[in-house]
Design a protein around this motif. Structure first.
Motif, PDB file in Angstrom:
ATOM      1  N   ARG A   1      33.898  24.737  23.570  1.00  0.00           N
ATOM      2  CA  ARG A   1      33.310  25.766  22.703  1.00  0.00           C
ATOM      3  C   ARG A   1      33.601  27.160  23.248  1.00  0.00           C
TER       4      ARG A   1
ATOM      5  N   ARG B   1      29.292  26.993  12.165  1.00  0.00           N
ATOM      6  CA  ARG B   1      27.904  26.616  12.453  1.00  0.00           C
ATOM      7  C   ARG B   1      27.209  27.653  13.334  1.00  0.00           C
ATOM      8  N   ASP B   2      28.010  28.319  14.197  1.00  0.00           N
ATOM      9  CA  ASP B   2      27.453  29.228  15.211  1.00  0.00           C
ATOM     10  C   ASP B   2      28.033  30.633  15.075  1.00  0.00           C
TER      11      ASP B   2
ATOM     12  N   ARG C   1      25.439  13.767   9.996  1.00  0.00           N
ATOM     13  CA  ARG C   1      26.172  14.956  10.449  1.00  0.00           C
ATOM     14  C   ARG C   1      25.216  16.121  10.686  1.00  0.00           C
TER      15      ARG C   1
ATOM     16  N   THR D   1      36.475  28.012  11.140  1.00  0.00           N
ATOM     17  CA  THR D   1      36.365  27.627  12.555  1.00  0.00           C
ATOM     18  C   THR D   1      36.301  26.109  12.731  1.00  0.00           C
TER      19      THR D   1
ATOM     20  N   ARG E   1      22.994  19.624  18.730  1.00  0.00           N
ATOM     21  CA  ARG E   1      23.999  19.911  19.768  1.00  0.00           C
ATOM     22  C   ARG E   1      23.401  20.906  20.762  1.00  0.00           C
TER      23      ARG E   1
ATOM     24  N   ARG F   1      38.710  20.674  14.477  1.00  0.00           N
ATOM     25  CA  ARG F   1      39.376  19.490  13.924  1.00  0.00           C
ATOM     26  C   ARG F   1      40.798  19.363  14.475  1.00  0.00           C
TER      27      ARG F   1
HETATM   28  O1   DC Z   1      32.966  22.650   8.822  1.00  0.00           O
HETATM   29  P1   DC Z   1      33.708  21.387   9.216  1.00  0.00           P
HETATM   30  O2   DC Z   1      33.172  20.131   8.591  1.00  0.00           O
HETATM   31  O3   DC Z   1      35.187  21.500   9.034  1.00  0.00           O
HETATM   32  O4   DC Z   1      33.456  21.236  10.795  1.00  0.00           O
HETATM   33  C1   DC Z   1      34.062  20.219  11.532  1.00  0.00           C
HETATM   34  C2   DC Z   1      33.227  19.902  12.756  1.00  0.00           C
HETATM   35  O5   DC Z   1      33.224  20.969  13.679  1.00  0.00           O
HETATM   36  C3   DC Z   1      31.773  19.551  12.512  1.00  0.00           C
HETATM   37  O6   DC Z   1      31.499  18.406  13.300  1.00  0.00           O
HETATM   38  C4   DC Z   1      30.985  20.730  13.019  1.00  0.00           C
HETATM   39  C5   DC Z   1      31.899  21.362  14.015  1.00  0.00           C
HETATM   40  N1   DC Z   1      31.861  22.820  14.039  1.00  0.00           N
HETATM   41  C6   DC Z   1      31.195  23.430  15.057  1.00  0.00           C
HETATM   42  O7   DC Z   1      30.621  22.754  15.908  1.00  0.00           O
HETATM   43  N2   DC Z   1      31.169  24.786  15.124  1.00  0.00           N
HETATM   44  C7   DC Z   1      31.779  25.533  14.207  1.00  0.00           C
HETATM   45  N3   DC Z   1      31.750  26.868  14.314  1.00  0.00           N
HETATM   46  C8   DC Z   1      32.458  24.917  13.134  1.00  0.00           C
HETATM   47  C9   DC Z   1      32.474  23.544  13.081  1.00  0.00           C
END
Ligand code: DC
Length: 216
Positions: free
Chosen positions: A105, A126-127, A176, A31, A183, A36
């Motif tokens: 989102r 992340r979520d 990070r 995700t 957030r 990105r």
């Molecule tokens: O996992 P990654 O480093 O490729 O994630 C890139 C960015 O996207 C990072 O800033 C966190 C965000 N992200 C997010 O907010 N929610 C997600 N489900 C996946 C990544």
């Protein structure tokens, strides 16, 4: 079947999720790559990164596709392969703006759910366990000590011939983490029913083996 893997940057989610999906014979959903890819589009279109509505409009006008390959995934933005561009430092840093916009989102979460409804997946982000798939078959929170994450990142960079300062990497990782945890929408958070896997001191195979034990 949806296997959710959440956790901080550099904990090894992508490599672990990729290998796990391979072993289970199901798809892998990255995700972060979707956020990105939209960042690439926003940079190119010179959209104001602080303007959530404009970013959401851009998201609805964009086609982001994840195409499986023998070794992982290729990411396409409006038909163009941006798999390398999404990993640049500029995109990595600016994705923060895209990921914090609630309007964006909402669109991303819907896209991710649609992918998960069509097929069995290992989804990482992340979520995933908290927002995207609260009813996931199994949820994992892959964690690792920040110092260990910095060391791993340094090794990765060194293997690519890049000289980097470990302390600087550690500072970036902490920064990070801070952005991910604070957030307002979709912050990084362990779901109540997620199993914590601490990958400090474990290699990819060992982390996957631990997860497989819980899936038996
Ligand atoms: O996992 P990654 O480093 O490729 O994630 C890139 C960015 O996207 C990072 O800033 C966190 C965000 N992200 C997010 O907010 N929610 C997600 N489900 C996946 C990544």
């Amino acid at each position: 079947m949806v296997i959710a893997i959440d956790g901080p940057a550099g904990a090894g989610k992508s490599t672990v999720a990729k290998l796990l999906a391979q072993k289970l014979g199901i798809s892998y959903l990255d995700t972060g790559a979707m956020y990105r890819a939209l960042t690439v589009k926003a940079i190119r279109s010179k959209v104001d990164l602080e303007n959530g509505k404009a970013l959401a409009k851009l998201a609805t006008e964009s086609q982001i596709q994840l195409r499986p390959t023998a070794t992982g995934l290729n990411i396409f933005l409006d038909g163009e392969d941006v798999s390398e561009e999404i990993r640049t430092v500029e995109v990595t840093n600016k994705t923060f703006y895209i990921a914090r916009a609630p309007e964006v989102r909402e669109i991303m979460v819907n896209l991710q759910r649609a992918i998960g409804h069509k097929q069995s997946i290992v989804a990482e982000g992340r979520d995933i366990g908290t927002v995207v798939f609260p009813n996931a078959t199994k949820k994992f929170y892959l964690d690792a000590d920040p110092a260990e994450r910095a060391r791993r990142r340094m090794k990765e960079m060194q293997e690519k011939g890049k000289i980097v300062d470990e302390q600087e990497l550690l500072r970036e990782i902490n920064e990070r983490d801070q952005k991910d945890f604070t957030r307002k929408v979709g912050p990084l958070k362990k779901a109540d029913d997620a199993i914590v896997i601490d990958s400090s001191g474990l290699n990819v195979e060992q982390s996957v083996a631990k997860i497989m034990e819980f899936l038996k």
